[in-house]
Design a protein around this motif. Sequence first.
Motif, PDB file in Angstrom:
ATOM      1  N   GLY A  17      48.185  50.930  81.238  1.00  0.00           N
ATOM      2  CA  GLY A  17      48.000  52.031  80.306  1.00  0.00           C
ATOM      3  C   GLY A  17      46.563  52.506  80.260  1.00  0.00           C
ATOM      4  N   GLY A  18      45.668  51.759  80.904  1.00  0.00           N
ATOM      5  CA  GLY A  18      44.298  52.221  81.058  1.00  0.00           C
ATOM      6  C   GLY A  18      43.267  51.733  80.070  1.00  0.00           C
ATOM      7  N   SER A  19      43.644  51.000  79.036  1.00  0.00           N
ATOM      8  CA  SER A  19      42.650  50.522  78.078  1.00  0.00           C
ATOM      9  C   SER A  19      41.723  49.502  78.728  1.00  0.00           C
ATOM     10  CB  SER A  19      43.321  49.869  76.871  1.00  0.00           C
ATOM     11  OG  SER A  19      44.061  50.821  76.146  1.00  0.00           O
ATOM     12  N   THR A  20      40.439  49.619  78.439  1.00  0.00           N
ATOM     13  CA  THR A  20      39.455  48.654  78.922  1.00  0.00           C
ATOM     14  C   THR A  20      39.176  47.654  77.813  1.00  0.00           C
ATOM     15  OG1 THR A  20      38.442  50.283  80.371  1.00  0.00           O
ATOM     16  CG2 THR A  20      37.107  48.355  79.797  1.00  0.00           C
ATOM     17  N   LEU A  21      39.294  46.372  78.147  1.00  0.00           N
ATOM     18  CA  LEU A  21      39.034  45.304  77.195  1.00  0.00           C
ATOM     19  C   LEU A  21      37.753  44.595  77.595  1.00  0.00           C
ATOM     20  CD1 LEU A  21      42.600  43.745  76.863  1.00  0.00           C
ATOM     21  CD2 LEU A  21      41.686  45.826  75.840  1.00  0.00           C
ATOM     22  N   TYR A  22      37.047  44.075  76.605  1.00  0.00           N
ATOM     23  CA  TYR A  22      35.760  43.419  76.816  1.00  0.00           C
ATOM     24  C   TYR A  22      35.838  41.967  76.382  1.00  0.00           C
ATOM     25  CZ  TYR A  22      34.278  48.244  77.077  1.00  0.00           C
ATOM     26  OH  TYR A  22      34.162  49.566  77.439  1.00  0.00           O
ATOM     27  N   ARG A  23      35.303  41.073  77.225  1.00  0.00           N
ATOM     28  CA  ARG A  23      35.239  39.666  76.831  1.00  0.00           C
ATOM     29  C   ARG A  23      34.253  39.553  75.671  1.00  0.00           C
ATOM     30  NH1 ARG A  23      37.243  35.072  78.691  1.00  0.00           N
ATOM     31  NH2 ARG A  23      37.640  35.771  80.827  1.00  0.00           N
ATOM     32  N   ILE A  24      34.559  38.655  74.734  1.00  0.00           N
ATOM     33  CA  ILE A  24      33.683  38.460  73.581  1.00  0.00           C
ATOM     34  C   ILE A  24      32.826  37.214  73.780  1.00  0.00           C
ATOM     35  CG2 ILE A  24      35.116  39.715  71.942  1.00  0.00           C
ATOM     36  CD1 ILE A  24      36.297  37.018  71.054  1.00  0.00           C
ATOM     37  N   GLU A  25      31.683  37.201  73.094  1.00  0.00           N
ATOM     38  CA  GLU A  25      30.776  36.055  73.135  1.00  0.00           C
ATOM     39  C   GLU A  25      30.283  35.781  71.718  1.00  0.00           C
ATOM     40  OE1 GLU A  25      26.397  34.834  74.896  1.00  0.00           O
ATOM     41  OE2 GLU A  25      27.563  36.360  75.950  1.00  0.00           O
ATOM     42  N   ALA A  26      30.344  34.510  71.319  1.00  0.00           N
ATOM     43  CA  ALA A  26      29.915  34.113  69.978  1.00  0.00           C
ATOM     44  C   ALA A  26      28.405  34.236  69.833  1.00  0.00           C
ATOM     45  CB  ALA A  26      30.353  32.689  69.687  1.00  0.00           C
ATOM     46  N   LEU A  27      27.959  34.800  68.717  1.00  0.00           N
ATOM     47  CA  LEU A  27      26.535  34.936  68.422  1.00  0.00           C
ATOM     48  C   LEU A  27      26.041  33.860  67.457  1.00  0.00           C
ATOM     49  CD1 LEU A  27      26.392  38.810  67.995  1.00  0.00           C
ATOM     50  CD2 LEU A  27      25.638  37.454  69.967  1.00  0.00           C
ATOM     51  N   LYS A  28      26.986  33.070  66.929  1.00  0.00           N
ATOM     52  CA  LYS A  28      26.619  31.992  66.013  1.00  0.00           C
ATOM     53  C   LYS A  28      27.742  30.959  66.003  1.00  0.00           C
ATOM     54  CE  LYS A  28      28.494  34.137  61.814  1.00  0.00           C
ATOM     55  NZ  LYS A  28      28.184  34.589  60.459  1.00  0.00           N
ATOM     56  N   ASP A  29      27.469  29.800  65.436  1.00  0.00           N
ATOM     57  CA  ASP A  29      28.485  28.758  65.279  1.00  0.00           C
ATOM     58  C   ASP A  29      29.382  29.107  64.091  1.00  0.00           C
ATOM     59  OD1 ASP A  29      27.033  27.443  67.240  1.00  0.00           O
ATOM     60  OD2 ASP A  29      26.324  25.835  65.933  1.00  0.00           O
ATOM     61  N   PHE A  30      30.685  28.897  64.243  1.00  0.00           N
ATOM     62  CA  PHE A  30      31.643  29.019  63.143  1.00  0.00           C
ATOM     63  C   PHE A  30      32.930  28.328  63.571  1.00  0.00           C
ATOM     64  CE2 PHE A  30      32.095  32.694  65.838  1.00  0.00           C
ATOM     65  CZ  PHE A  30      33.462  32.841  65.989  1.00  0.00           C
ATOM     66  N   GLY A  31      33.624  27.699  62.627  1.00  0.00           N
ATOM     67  CA  GLY A  31      34.851  26.979  62.971  1.00  0.00           C
ATOM     68  C   GLY A  31      34.589  26.027  64.121  1.00  0.00           C
ATOM     69  N   ASP A  32      35.430  26.088  65.167  1.00  0.00           N
ATOM     70  CA  ASP A  32      35.227  25.249  66.348  1.00  0.00           C
ATOM     71  C   ASP A  32      34.529  26.014  67.477  1.00  0.00           C
ATOM     72  OD1 ASP A  32      37.285  26.923  67.157  1.00  0.00           O
ATOM     73  OD2 ASP A  32      38.587  25.326  67.876  1.00  0.00           O
ATOM     74  N   VAL A  33      33.998  27.185  67.162  1.00  0.00           N
ATOM     75  CA  VAL A  33      33.314  28.030  68.149  1.00  0.00           C
ATOM     76  C   VAL A  33      31.804  27.824  68.017  1.00  0.00           C
ATOM     77  CG1 VAL A  33      32.909  30.425  68.866  1.00  0.00           C
ATOM     78  CG2 VAL A  33      35.176  29.725  68.059  1.00  0.00           C
ATOM     79  N   LYS A  34      31.147  27.694  69.144  1.00  0.00           N
ATOM     80  CA  LYS A  34      29.690  27.503  69.165  1.00  0.00           C
ATOM     81  C   LYS A  34      29.006  28.747  69.716  1.00  0.00           C
ATOM     82  CE  LYS A  34      30.156  23.301  67.765  1.00  0.00           C
ATOM     83  NZ  LYS A  34      30.442  23.289  66.359  1.00  0.00           N
ATOM     84  N   LYS A  35      27.802  28.991  69.248  1.00  0.00           N
ATOM     85  CA  LYS A  35      27.009  30.120  69.729  1.00  0.00           C
ATOM     86  C   LYS A  35      26.977  30.089  71.262  1.00  0.00           C
ATOM     87  CE  LYS A  35      22.469  32.250  69.450  1.00  0.00           C
ATOM     88  NZ  LYS A  35      21.135  32.206  68.844  1.00  0.00           N
ATOM     89  N   GLY A  36      27.258  31.215  71.878  1.00  0.00           N
ATOM     90  CA  GLY A  36      27.265  31.325  73.335  1.00  0.00           C
ATOM     91  C   GLY A  36      28.634  31.137  73.967  1.00  0.00           C
ATOM     92  N   ASP A  37      29.607  30.592  73.206  1.00  0.00           N
ATOM     93  CA  ASP A  37      30.960  30.434  73.746  1.00  0.00           C
ATOM     94  C   ASP A  37      31.540  31.800  74.093  1.00  0.00           C
ATOM     95  OD1 ASP A  37      30.864  27.704  73.359  1.00  0.00           O
ATOM     96  OD2 ASP A  37      32.372  27.668  71.746  1.00  0.00           O
ATOM     97  N   LYS A  38      32.206  31.865  75.232  1.00  0.00           N
ATOM     98  CA  LYS A  38      32.914  33.085  75.618  1.00  0.00           C
ATOM     99  C   LYS A  38      34.337  32.982  75.086  1.00  0.00           C
ATOM    100  CE  LYS A  38      29.651  35.044  78.029  1.00  0.00           C
ATOM    101  NZ  LYS A  38      29.109  34.752  79.251  1.00  0.00           N
ATOM    102  N   GLY A  39      34.844  34.079  74.606  1.00  0.00           N
ATOM    103  CA  GLY A  39      36.216  34.116  74.109  1.00  0.00           C
ATOM    104  C   GLY A  39      37.082  34.950  75.021  1.00  0.00           C
TER     105      GLY A  39
END
Length: 178
Positions: A17-39
């Motif tokens: 359908g043409g939508s462009t999606l962007y990978r996300i990257e954490a800018l800080k620690d929260f929950g089980d996610v650490k700063k710099g983690d790619k989502g």
Amino acid sequence: MEELKYKLTEETFQVFGGSTLYRIEALKDFGDVKKGDKGGFVENEDNLSQNGNCWVYDDATVYGKARVLDNAEVHGEATVRDNAMVYNDAKVYDYAEIRDDAVVNDNAEIFDNVVVDDYAMVYGNAKVYDYVEIHSVAEVYGNAEVYENAVIGGESKVCGDTEVCGDMEVFDNEYIYK
């Protein structure tokens, strides 16, 4: 102004359908996610709240006007799209697809190859897995479990401690509870 918890990276993925999606990257620690983690991937910042511990993991995708909020999690290669919402402490895993105007919330868990669409809702402590379809304004809630090729639709409700499994089909405003 509250500090942002993630940013969109330059790594992109294009969906049918043409939508462009962007990978996300954490800018800080929260929950089980650490700063710099790619989502996973989102189309824009409206898809994933900057508040709470919600996160899109792995290669999961969220796009269209879909929203992931609060402490919800989307994992694996799951997809949340269109106008769907996943919020509170809900979890969506594997190859599950939440689409159209479907809602998954509370502590509900959706995994394997499940499709939840139309205006269907899965909430409470419900678990839905294997090759299940839930659609047409159906509701699965309470402690219900739906699995193994079951189909729930037609404004039906499955709730309580009920298990719906096998090739069972629930349609036409049926109310299944235990």
